[in-house]
Design a protein around this motif. Sequence first.
Motif, PDB file in Angstrom:
ATOM      1  N   LEU A 137      75.298  47.114  35.727  1.00 37.79           N
ATOM      2  CA  LEU A 137      73.700  47.026  36.213  1.00 37.79           C
ATOM      3  C   LEU A 137      74.565  45.496  36.726  1.00 37.79           C
ATOM      4  N   LEU A 138      75.276  44.476  36.164  1.00 37.04           N
ATOM      5  CA  LEU A 138      76.214  43.012  36.809  1.00 37.04           C
ATOM      6  C   LEU A 138      76.399  43.741  38.258  1.00 37.04           C
ATOM      7  N   ALA A 139      76.942  44.521  38.087  1.00 36.53           N
ATOM      8  CA  ALA A 139      77.758  45.492  39.376  1.00 36.53           C
ATOM      9  C   ALA A 139      76.889  45.269  40.719  1.00 36.53           C
ATOM     10  N   ALA A 183      74.982  35.774  36.739  1.00 40.43           N
ATOM     11  CA  ALA A 183      76.438  35.133  36.067  1.00 40.43           C
ATOM     12  C   ALA A 183      76.292  36.074  34.788  1.00 40.43           C
ATOM     13  N   LEU A 184      76.721  36.782  33.774  1.00 40.73           N
ATOM     14  CA  LEU A 184      76.699  36.813  32.590  1.00 40.73           C
ATOM     15  C   LEU A 184      77.316  36.134  31.489  1.00 40.73           C
ATOM     16  N   ALA A 185      75.661  35.311  30.645  1.00 39.79           N
ATOM     17  CA  ALA A 185      75.972  34.733  29.674  1.00 39.79           C
ATOM     18  C   ALA A 185      77.816  35.178  28.538  1.00 39.79           C
ATOM     19  N   ALA A 186      78.557  33.726  27.534  1.00 39.42           N
ATOM     20  CA  ALA A 186      79.366  33.895  27.061  1.00 39.42           C
ATOM     21  C   ALA A 186      79.104  35.317  25.618  1.00 39.42           C
ATOM     22  N   ASP A 187      78.092  35.265  25.208  1.00 29.29           N
ATOM     23  CA  ASP A 187      77.639  35.393  24.529  1.00 29.29           C
ATOM     24  C   ASP A 187      77.223  36.917  25.087  1.00 29.29           C
ATOM     25  N   GLU A 212      65.369  44.552  36.733  1.00 29.42           N
ATOM     26  CA  GLU A 212      64.304  44.795  37.379  1.00 29.42           C
ATOM     27  C   GLU A 212      63.911  43.784  37.944  1.00 29.42           C
ATOM     28  N   LEU A 213      63.545  43.000  36.869  1.00 28.18           N
ATOM     29  CA  LEU A 213      63.230  41.062  37.479  1.00 28.18           C
ATOM     30  C   LEU A 213      64.077  41.088  38.557  1.00 28.18           C
ATOM     31  N   ALA A 214      65.137  40.558  37.398  1.00 28.89           N
ATOM     32  CA  ALA A 214      66.415  39.804  38.602  1.00 28.89           C
ATOM     33  C   ALA A 214      66.965  40.187  40.052  1.00 28.89           C
TER      34      ALA A 214
END
Length: 98
Positions: A14-16, A22-26, A87-89
């Motif tokens: 989904l991030l792609a 950006a995805l958080a480290a955790d 969805e919100l992003a």
Amino acid sequence: MTREKLSREAVAALLAGLDGWALAADGKSISRTFDFKNFSEAFAFMMRTALAAEKMDHHPDWSNVYKTVNVTLNTHDADGLTALDFELAKKMDRIAGN
Ligand SMILES: C[C@H](O)[C@H](O)[C@H]1CNC2=NC(N)=NC(=O)C2=N1
């Protein structure tokens, strides 16, 4: 269910499909900085997003300084990322005009 925690693989896929997030480290949230022309544009974005978020019953963690809005999305109930965050992003990207 939309409030089910997504797998690492699902999050990556989904991030792609998003730009600028950006995805958080955790791995538990995604963040993006939105920059506008001025405070009015930034606040109009927040107002429109607020209405969309209320409809979804899914709300951003955010802060605003002048024409910049910093946003972090996650699902507290799931202690991580769900389909609702993506969805919100997408909605926020559309509202911001990108
Ligand atoms: C009871 C209510 O539906 C929940 O508290 C909703 C409201 N908005 C929410 N927003 C976000 N970002 N995460 C949540 O887990 C969440 N939960």
